[in-house]
Write an enzyme that holds these catalytic residues in place. Structure first.
Site, PDB file in Angstrom:
ATOM      1  N   GLU A 159    -124.384  24.504   9.893  1.00  0.00           N
ATOM      2  CA  GLU A 159    -125.020  24.997  11.406  1.00  0.00           C
ATOM      3  C   GLU A 159    -125.904  25.476  10.677  1.00  0.00           C
ATOM      4  O   GLU A 159    -126.458  26.941  10.623  1.00  0.00           O
ATOM      5  CB  GLU A 159    -124.253  26.016  12.150  1.00  0.00           C
ATOM      6  N   HIS A 177    -124.470  30.970  14.830  1.00  0.00           N
ATOM      7  CA  HIS A 177    -124.182  29.039  14.915  1.00  0.00           C
ATOM      8  C   HIS A 177    -124.093  28.330  15.529  1.00  0.00           C
ATOM      9  O   HIS A 177    -125.332  28.829  16.202  1.00  0.00           O
ATOM     10  CB  HIS A 177    -122.310  29.861  15.370  1.00  0.00           C
ATOM     11  N   GLU A 187    -124.160  30.686  20.201  1.00  0.00           N
ATOM     12  CA  GLU A 187    -124.123  29.404  20.200  1.00  0.00           C
ATOM     13  C   GLU A 187    -125.322  28.969  20.577  1.00  0.00           C
ATOM     14  O   GLU A 187    -125.727  28.282  21.524  1.00  0.00           O
ATOM     15  CB  GLU A 187    -122.233  28.518  20.599  1.00  0.00           C
TER      16      GLU A 187
END
Ligand SMILES: O=C(O)CCC(=O)N[C@@H](CCC(=O)O)C(=O)O
Ligand SMILES: [Zn+2]
EC number: 3.5.1.96
Length: 331
Positions: free
Chosen positions: A56, A148, A211
């Site tokens: 990531e 992430h 995210e």
């Protein structure tokens, strides 16, 4: 140290392990672990982590872009900061993990698996957080932002996942997440082995797993999608202006977890299914031998569907949107 990311990717310890400039003192604690202490008094302690999953990379690039001017003495630093690149061997290999998903091993769960790179790293990261939070003054605010990217594409390109918290979320934390351009916040309703659960449960930190887009290799990320997140982090670190909130994030809570228990596990979703895809009540989502997972509420949205996880781990979450009518189906 000039470049924390290159230093970490080199797999070696820096020749000089601490230093200072006009604004801050820095100290390298261990591989991928760097503390920055401002020279002006502060009441905020901030943990910024990325690369808990080694593939990531966008958040790693963002973090390093923010960190480099601090180390060069070109930007002032406001909070006390611990910067963490979570899984350096996996980052070097471009893999989510080498032996076991690190983000399932916190809060001591590393003791329940066979010793290996990730088990040892989870312990080391727990120790680093303990050392960092212990130095907090009683009136210091504790935040942990764990950056992430998701494996799949998503109807919400940027969103946050909030651990279970026995306390109400601070308004300034929720406002910061909105200013960072998050389109949705997902609230867990059970404890878990994630890094953000660990910070929140053990140290009372306001924490969130951010995210930011879809996982891509270094050099392939389009960081312009994350300009609000970058600017919001710059506001936190350097005191720059926080971006204006254009739209409040939608709120979802976890309704049920799909767990893979055996090799018979089958997920009834294609590889193209996006995060936050809606399914109507009664849909068969997955089966594992005699166990069947159905949509129970009027409508549920899938998050992180992944049939390839290790046995015993989460293969997906089903969400309901706050405020939507919920009516359970009894099967
Ligand atoms: O896209 C996926 O399937 C996983 C993306 C990811 O790494 N998400 C985190 C979320 C952690 C949380 O629940 O707070 C993870 O799975 O560890
Ligand atoms: Zn991740």
């Amino acid at each position: 140290m000039q470049d924390f990311l290159q230093q970490t990717l080199s797999g070696t310890a820096p020749a000089v392990q601490k230093g200072e400039n006009a604004f801050l003192r820095w100290q390298w604690w261990d591989e991928g672990i760097l503390e920055l202490v401002p020279k002006t008094p502060t009441r905020q302690a901030l943990v910024l982590s990325a690369a808990i999953h080694g593939n990531e990379t966008a958040p790693v690039e963002i973090l390093n872009l923010l960190l480099t001017p601090l180390l060069a003495g070109e930007k002032p630093l406001l909070p006390r900061v611990l910067v963490l690149l979570g899984n350096p061997p996996a980052l070097r290999a471009g893999k989510r993990y080498l032996h076991y998903d690190l983000n399932r091993l916190f809060s001591g769960r590393w003791q329940q698996i066979v010793d290996g790179d990730e088990a040892r790293r989870a312990l080391r990261l727990e120790q680093a957080l303990e050392q960092f939070w212990q130095a907090c003054g009683a009136d210091e605010t504790r935040w942990h932002l764990d950056l992430h990217t998701a494996i799949r594409g998503s109807y919400h390109a940027r969103f946050g996942v909030m651990p279970l918290n026995s306390q109400p979320w601070p308004d300034d934390f929720l406002h910061w997440l909105a200013a960072a351009g998050l389109e949705a916040l997902v609230f867990h309703r059970a404890p878990g082995g994630t890094f953000t659960h660990f910070s929140c449960e053990h140290y009372g930190a306001a924490s969130c797993t951010l995210e930011l887009g879809k996982a891509l290799p270094f050099g392939e990320n389009d960081l312009s999608q994350f300009s609000a997140a970058y600017q919001a982090l710059a506001a936190l670190l350097y005191g720059e202006t926080l971006p204006v909130v254009h739209e409040s994030p939608r709120h979802y809570r976890v309704a049920q977890q799909i767990t893979r228990h055996s090799d018979r596990f089958v997920l009834h979703m294609g590889a193209e299914t996006l995060n936050f895809t809606a399914f109507p009540q009664g849909t068969l989502l997955a089966e594992d031998g005699d166990t069947r997972y159905y949509v129970q509420q009027a409508r549920e949205y899938v998050l992180f569907p992944n049939p390839s996880v290790a046995s015993g781990l989460r293969a997906g979450l089903m969400l309901v949107e706050e405020g939507e009518q919920t009516q359970a189906l009894s099967l």
